[in-house]
Design a protein around this motif. Structure first.
Motif, PDB file in Angstrom:
ATOM      1  N   GLU A  25      82.968  33.867 -46.929  1.00 25.30           N
ATOM      2  CA  GLU A  25      82.848  33.368 -45.677  1.00 25.30           C
ATOM      3  C   GLU A  25      81.843  34.232 -44.935  1.00 25.30           C
ATOM      4  O   GLU A  25      81.513  35.466 -45.247  1.00 25.30           O
ATOM      5  CB  GLU A  25      84.153  33.951 -45.058  1.00 25.30           C
ATOM      6  CG  GLU A  25      84.425  33.219 -43.842  1.00 25.30           C
ATOM      7  CD  GLU A  25      86.122  33.609 -43.152  1.00 25.30           C
ATOM      8  OE1 GLU A  25      86.181  33.295 -41.934  1.00 25.30           O
ATOM      9  OE2 GLU A  25      86.818  33.853 -43.934  1.00 25.30           O
ATOM     10  N   GLN A  30      75.397  35.656 -39.891  1.00 22.49           N
ATOM     11  CA  GLN A  30      75.114  34.842 -40.814  1.00 22.49           C
ATOM     12  C   GLN A  30      75.288  33.523 -40.423  1.00 22.49           C
ATOM     13  O   GLN A  30      74.202  32.529 -40.720  1.00 22.49           O
ATOM     14  CB  GLN A  30      75.784  35.191 -42.356  1.00 22.49           C
ATOM     15  CG  GLN A  30      75.508  36.528 -42.877  1.00 22.49           C
ATOM     16  CD  GLN A  30      76.449  37.188 -43.714  1.00 22.49           C
ATOM     17  OE1 GLN A  30      77.740  36.482 -43.972  1.00 22.49           O
ATOM     18  NE2 GLN A  30      76.170  38.285 -44.176  1.00 22.49           N
ATOM     19  N   GLY A  49      75.993  47.218 -39.917  1.00 27.16           N
ATOM     20  CA  GLY A  49      77.338  46.759 -40.882  1.00 27.16           C
ATOM     21  C   GLY A  49      77.707  45.333 -40.713  1.00 27.16           C
ATOM     22  O   GLY A  49      78.703  45.077 -41.396  1.00 27.16           O
ATOM     23  N   LYS A  74      73.483  41.589 -41.935  1.00 25.09           N
ATOM     24  CA  LYS A  74      72.244  41.127 -41.585  1.00 25.09           C
ATOM     25  C   LYS A  74      71.504  40.937 -42.995  1.00 25.09           C
ATOM     26  O   LYS A  74      70.620  39.889 -43.167  1.00 25.09           O
ATOM     27  CB  LYS A  74      71.550  42.150 -40.603  1.00 25.09           C
ATOM     28  CG  LYS A  74      71.949  42.036 -39.256  1.00 25.09           C
ATOM     29  CD  LYS A  74      71.189  42.870 -38.385  1.00 25.09           C
ATOM     30  CE  LYS A  74      71.370  44.516 -38.538  1.00 25.09           C
ATOM     31  NZ  LYS A  74      72.503  45.016 -38.410  1.00 25.09           N
ATOM     32  N   THR A  75      71.579  41.809 -43.942  1.00 25.98           N
ATOM     33  CA  THR A  75      70.756  41.469 -45.125  1.00 25.98           C
ATOM     34  C   THR A  75      71.007  40.217 -45.694  1.00 25.98           C
ATOM     35  O   THR A  75      69.953  39.515 -46.164  1.00 25.98           O
ATOM     36  CB  THR A  75      71.401  42.470 -46.212  1.00 25.98           C
ATOM     37  OG1 THR A  75      71.584  43.666 -45.408  1.00 25.98           O
ATOM     38  CG2 THR A  75      70.114  42.842 -47.198  1.00 25.98           C
ATOM     39  N   ASP A 114      73.797  51.288 -46.896  1.00 24.45           N
ATOM     40  CA  ASP A 114      75.296  50.665 -46.992  1.00 24.45           C
ATOM     41  C   ASP A 114      76.019  51.541 -48.020  1.00 24.45           C
ATOM     42  O   ASP A 114      76.046  51.354 -49.121  1.00 24.45           O
ATOM     43  CB  ASP A 114      75.212  49.131 -47.341  1.00 24.45           C
ATOM     44  CG  ASP A 114      76.537  48.488 -47.368  1.00 24.45           C
ATOM     45  OD1 ASP A 114      77.251  48.743 -46.380  1.00 24.45           O
ATOM     46  OD2 ASP A 114      76.662  47.724 -48.236  1.00 24.45           O
ATOM     47  N   ARG A 148      76.588  54.181 -40.204  1.00 28.98           N
ATOM     48  CA  ARG A 148      76.579  54.290 -41.589  1.00 28.98           C
ATOM     49  C   ARG A 148      78.355  54.423 -42.128  1.00 28.98           C
ATOM     50  O   ARG A 148      78.624  54.147 -43.275  1.00 28.98           O
ATOM     51  CB  ARG A 148      76.207  55.720 -42.219  1.00 28.98           C
ATOM     52  CG  ARG A 148      74.716  56.029 -41.845  1.00 28.98           C
ATOM     53  CD  ARG A 148      74.064  54.508 -42.490  1.00 28.98           C
ATOM     54  NE  ARG A 148      73.600  53.773 -41.133  1.00 28.98           N
ATOM     55  CZ  ARG A 148      73.481  52.651 -41.303  1.00 28.98           C
ATOM     56  NH1 ARG A 148      73.547  51.904 -42.306  1.00 28.98           N
ATOM     57  NH2 ARG A 148      72.926  51.959 -40.216  1.00 28.98           N
ATOM     58  N   ARG A 160      81.596  49.981 -41.454  1.00 27.54           N
ATOM     59  CA  ARG A 160      80.838  48.872 -41.840  1.00 27.54           C
ATOM     60  C   ARG A 160      81.878  47.521 -42.368  1.00 27.54           C
ATOM     61  O   ARG A 160      82.653  47.648 -42.996  1.00 27.54           O
ATOM     62  CB  ARG A 160      79.846  49.231 -42.962  1.00 27.54           C
ATOM     63  CG  ARG A 160      78.895  50.348 -42.410  1.00 27.54           C
ATOM     64  CD  ARG A 160      77.914  50.792 -43.425  1.00 27.54           C
ATOM     65  NE  ARG A 160      77.075  49.671 -44.107  1.00 27.54           N
ATOM     66  CZ  ARG A 160      76.003  49.202 -43.322  1.00 27.54           C
ATOM     67  NH1 ARG A 160      75.780  50.042 -41.988  1.00 27.54           N
ATOM     68  NH2 ARG A 160      75.115  48.575 -43.690  1.00 27.54           N
TER      69      ARG A 160
HETATM   70  N1  LIG Z   1      79.731  37.406 -45.610  1.00 25.99           N
HETATM   71  C1  LIG Z   1      80.224  38.454 -46.109  1.00 25.99           C
HETATM   72  N2  LIG Z   1      81.330  38.772 -46.667  1.00 25.99           N
HETATM   73  C2  LIG Z   1      81.687  40.032 -47.101  1.00 25.99           C
HETATM   74  N3  LIG Z   1      81.132  41.038 -47.072  1.00 25.99           N
HETATM   75  C3  LIG Z   1      79.724  40.991 -46.523  1.00 25.99           C
HETATM   76  C4  LIG Z   1      79.300  39.821 -45.965  1.00 25.99           C
HETATM   77  N4  LIG Z   1      78.306  40.105 -45.542  1.00 25.99           N
HETATM   78  C5  LIG Z   1      77.923  41.214 -45.648  1.00 25.99           C
HETATM   79  N5  LIG Z   1      78.829  41.808 -46.242  1.00 25.99           N
HETATM   80  C6  LIG Z   1      79.020  43.346 -46.833  1.00 25.99           C
HETATM   81  O1  LIG Z   1      78.928  44.016 -45.220  1.00 25.99           O
HETATM   82  C7  LIG Z   1      78.152  45.180 -45.660  1.00 25.99           C
HETATM   83  C8  LIG Z   1      77.262  45.636 -44.591  1.00 25.99           C
HETATM   84  O2  LIG Z   1      76.194  44.645 -44.909  1.00 25.99           O
HETATM   85  P1  LIG Z   1      74.605  44.811 -44.486  1.00 25.99           P
HETATM   86  O3  LIG Z   1      74.419  46.094 -45.218  1.00 25.99           O
HETATM   87  O4  LIG Z   1      73.979  43.744 -44.571  1.00 25.99           O
HETATM   88  O5  LIG Z   1      74.676  45.144 -42.778  1.00 25.99           O
HETATM   89  P2  LIG Z   1      73.704  45.382 -41.645  1.00 25.99           P
HETATM   90  O6  LIG Z   1      74.065  44.534 -40.860  1.00 25.99           O
HETATM   91  O7  LIG Z   1      72.385  45.117 -42.455  1.00 25.99           O
HETATM   92  O8  LIG Z   1      73.635  46.869 -41.329  1.00 25.99           O
HETATM   93  P3  LIG Z   1      72.815  47.801 -40.869  1.00 25.99           P
HETATM   94  O9  LIG Z   1      72.441  47.539 -39.492  1.00 25.99           O
HETATM   95  O10 LIG Z   1      73.539  49.217 -40.920  1.00 25.99           O
HETATM   96  O11 LIG Z   1      71.322  47.604 -41.782  1.00 25.99           O
HETATM   97  C9  LIG Z   1      77.778  45.227 -46.923  1.00 25.99           C
HETATM   98  O12 LIG Z   1      78.628  46.080 -47.983  1.00 25.99           O
HETATM   99  C10 LIG Z   1      77.674  43.775 -47.536  1.00 25.99           C
HETATM  100  O13 LIG Z   1      78.227  43.670 -48.908  1.00 25.99           O
END
Ligand SMILES: Nc1ncnc2c1ncn2[C@@H]1O[C@H](COP(=O)(O)OP(=O)(O)OP(=O)(O)O)[C@@H](O)[C@H]1O
Length: 746
Positions: free
Chosen positions: A84, A89, A109, A112-113, A373, A398, A401
């Motif tokens: 999901e 996303q 958290g 965004k990645t 992360d 940190r 998340r």
């Molecule tokens: N669609 C998803 N379903 C389940 N888990 C997810 C999903 N998208 C991301 N995650 C998990 O959420 C966590 C945070 O994701 P991510 O590192 O991309 O956050 P971020 O928004 O980039 O945070 P930051 O701003 O701190 O860089 C990671 O452990 C990732 O695996």
């Protein structure tokens, strides 16, 4: 026989891929959302995956399977456990998949990645990118570890694809191999500096076919720290490309955005309307802690949260090293780790991997504040004040998340009151609660630290540096409303040094040596006050301040109420952090001060080495004496030797003094003689060459007499016979000189 079969299978796969790509391209084009559409999720799933010929809109779907993605990517996502989509996303992927530039912001958290990893893999797949095509996509990250982490996500999601990729970070070691390979990599994840290095040094490094550029933590990458490097990169890559910018705290500077030449970008800020700028699952606390109490407070916190995974932020490498080393020696009862930018990348990676798995305390600089992360962090403790609100948001991010719970605590000195006001301001959207510590339970560890420093002199040196770099870090901060050293008294600096176990307050030399600091900043510091005061040795009275112990302990973050027998650790922690909700929460007006400044006694006359130290039974002993006991049975201080040395020094000084006086007199006499000779010469010129020496006028005679009188004066140093002797010699020389002169003129 086998070969043709394999070739046939490969051909079939290729055809399937071509078919799939054609279908995907048609679907992406036909079902794409209109530009500027805010993609809100529908109440239920958009339905089954379309078959050939069907091109449903994918703008409002909630599952990855409902997006126009390749089967390989879908398999990768499923295998990694992603089904999901998160809000960012859902909002970003449909626009990114149809090739639009994106400026995306979402809370820490929030995922965004994946919002940029999926589009980049898909883009290269649909372009049928291969090794011979070279670099197709570049992702810029501000730190090595974050780059490594992004690459791991790419590997997971793209595990069924055939792209090549690499992380280009760290030191130059192995650069020759890297130079050979870099052109054959399709995806580069790198820090800006290392990429520029390849543009400068690697022959034929070619990014002319680049399809997609990603800036993670875009606001930091576009900040002045990376300015030159980013400009150099932009000048080397094609103008026509897709560009994705993501961060939890996005840049609003039009100038910055112009530098990366976004083409009609989609501005996606999914949490813009949210009540808070930080994750909803994050509980945030602030405590007012005087500078000299910070270490005691941190120690007490750690001792009370031995089952929690905690990240502790400090402002400099030296501080991180010092606190880590000292706490390690004091053994709090939980594994400790430290991380900073001076470590090798492999060491950093190992520490992060280790911290991911184990419940421990990680002392860190801001190197871990963005993007990292790490699984299940319970607490983020900010011992030193963050540079600004954005930095605060990234640090606390940190923990808590992706819908997990987390807690954060920040120590602020009373002098940093302005930061608390900023955090509490409505526009910051940070729901922070102010808590008072139960001061009578605060463990005082300065004496223990001092004992450690006596045993380990290298730590004492580290402690001094930690002290200086802390003040330097505060001094160099731009926001003078929050960071202003002149608000601290000399006694506070001294008490801070004492809290680090230092026997003497170190001198702060950087103030006068600092380059690139404006005059105005320099004025912010009362240098005189600091310099004079810091040279004194200061002791804190061992008695704990009475005001401290009178604190109301109800709102207590450090000291959990005694747990009931069947309560688990989490419940206990919750108990701590959910004290009867009271007026001390966000609504509190004005700054609450749990402590008053510790009363200090400045003992400027106290000889060094008389700090109070306690033996195993708790009796006070002078620490240097205890060291002496360990080293030898001889007394450490030899009074007779000291007085002998002083007598020698006095004798030497008297001797030098006498020599100086003689030297001075000699110089004066020589000057006088020159002057006299000049006068004489003039007189002779006036009266005519060759006239008798005694035929001068009354006045000349008078002058002669006067000069003679003066000469007598110079020679009449009754206290100094040597000088008198010198005078006679001089008179003879004078007569000789005059004779020579008259001969010359005759
Ligand atoms: N669609 C998803 N379903 C389940 N888990 C997810 C999903 N998208 C991301 N995650 C998990 O959420 C966590 C945070 O994701 P991510 O590192 O991309 O956050 P971020 O928004 O980039 O945070 P930051 O701003 O701190 O860089 C990671 O452990 C990732 O695996």
């Amino acid at each position: 026989m086998r070969r043709p079969q394999r070739r046939v299978a490969a051909k079939q796969t290729r055809l399937r891929e071509v078919d799939e790509i054609r279908l995907l391209n048609e679907w992406i084009d036909a079902g794409k959302p209109l530009p500027r559409t805010k993609l809100l999720p529908p109440s239920k799933s958009a339905g089954p995956v379309p078959t050939a010929g069907e091109h449903p809109e994918y703008g409002a779907c909630t599952l990855f399977d409902e997006l126009p993605l390749s089967q390989k990517t879908k398999d990768g996502l499923r295998k990694a456990g992603f089904t999901e989509m998160s809000e960012i996303q859902r909002a970003a992927l449909p626009h990114a998949l149809c090739g639009r530039d994106i400026l995306g912001a979402a809370k820490t958290g929030s995922g965004k990645t994946l919002a940029f990893v999926i589009p980049l893999i898909e883009k290269l797949y649909r372009e049928r990118w291969g090794p011979e095509d070279g670099v197709g996509c570049i992702i810029l990250s501000p730190t090595n570890d974050l780059a490594g982490q992004i690459f791991e996500v790419i590997k997971k999601v793209g595990q069924f694809h055939n792209f090549s990729g690499g992380v280009i970070v760290g030191k130059r070691k192995g650069i020759e191999i890297e130079k050979e390979r870099v052109n054959s990599l399709n995806i580069l994840v790198c820090t800006p500096g290392r990429l520029v290095q390849h543009f400068n040094e690697t022959a034929n490094f070619d990014c002319s076919q680049l399809q997609l550029l990603v800036l993670d933590e875009a606001d930091q990458i576009l900040d002045h720290g990376f300015r030159n490097q980013v400009d150099a990169i932009i000048s080397q890559i094609p103008k026509v490309r897709q560009t994705l910018l993501f961060s939890a705290t996005q840049t609003k500077s039009v100038k910055d955005l112009a530098r990366v030449s976004l083409r009609d970008p989609e501005y996606i800020s999914v949490h813009e309307e949210a009540r808070t700028a930080t994750p909803d699952t994050l509980e945030q606390y602030a405590m007012i802690v005087p500078l000299e109490q910070k270490l005691n407070m941190l120690w007490s916190f750690i001792k009370r949260h031995l089952n929690s995974k905690t990240i502790v932020f400090l402002s400099s490498v030296k501080q991180v090293k010092f606190v880590y080393e000292i706490f390690k020696k004091l053994r709090p009862g939980i594994p400790l780790k430290c991380m900073h930018g001076r470590m090798k990348h492999v060491v950093q990676q190992a520490i992060v991997a280790d911290f991911n798995e184990a419940t421990s305390v990680l002392f860190s600089t801001d190197i871990t504040s963005r993007g990292l992360d790490i699984k299940n962090v319970d607490w983020v403790v900010q011992v030193d004040c963050p540079e600004n609100i954005d930095n605060y948001i990234h640090r606390v991010g940190r923990t808590a998340r992706y819908n997990k719970k987390g807690k954060s605590l920040i120590f602020l000195c009373p002098e940093e009151e302005a930061m608390l006001e900023k955090l509490k301001a409505t526009e910051s959207k940070i729901p922070i609660h102010i808590r008072k510590p139960k001061a009578e339970q605060l463990e005082q560890i300065s004496q223990s630290i001092a004992s450690v420093l006596v045993k380990f002199p290298n730590l004492q040196e580290l402690g001094k540096r930690a002290f200086v770099t802390y003040l330097k870090a505060v001094y160099l901060q731009k926001d003078k409303k929050v960071f202003n050293l002149s608000r601290f008294s000399a006694e506070q600096f001294a008490a801070y040094a004492a809290s680090l176990g230092l026997p003497v307050t170190p001198k702060i030399r950087f103030i006068s040596h600092k380059k690139n600091v404006s005059k105005k900043d320099m004025e912010d510091i009362d240098m005189k006050q600091m310099k004079s005061s810091l040279e004194h040795e200061v002791t804190i009275t061992p008695k704990i301040n009475i005001d401290l112990t009178l604190c109301d302990g109800d709102d207590d973050i450090l000291y959990p109420k005694k747990p009931t027998a069947d309560a688990n650790m989490d419940d206990r922690l919750d108990d701590v952090l959910h004290p009867k909700e009271s007026a001390t929460d966000t609504n509190v007006t004005g700054l609450e001060r749990p402590f008053k400044k510790k009363k200090l006694k400045i003992n400027v006359n106290r000889p060094s080495g008389t700090r109070v130290k306690y033996d195993d039974e708790g009796n006070a002993i002078p620490p240097l004496a205890s060291v002496a006991e360990e080293v030898s049975l001889e007394p450490v201080v030899h009074k007779d030797k000291i007085s002998q040395r002083y007598a020698e020094m006095l004798r030497e000084m008297q001797k030098h003094d006498k020599e100086d006086k003689l030297e001075h007199k000699k110089t004066l006499r020589e000057k006088k003689l020159q002057k006299k000779m000049k006068l004489k010469r003039k007189r002779q010129e006036d009266t005519g060459a060759g006239s008798e020496e005694d035929s001068g006028s009354e006045s000349d005679r008078g002058q002669d007499t006067a000069n003679k009188g003066k000469k007598r004066y110079f020679n009449s140093d009754d206290e100094d016979n040597d000088a008198a002797k010198d005078g006679d010699v001089l008179a003879q020389q004078e007569a000789l000189a005059l004779k020579l002169l008259s001969n010359m003129h005759s």
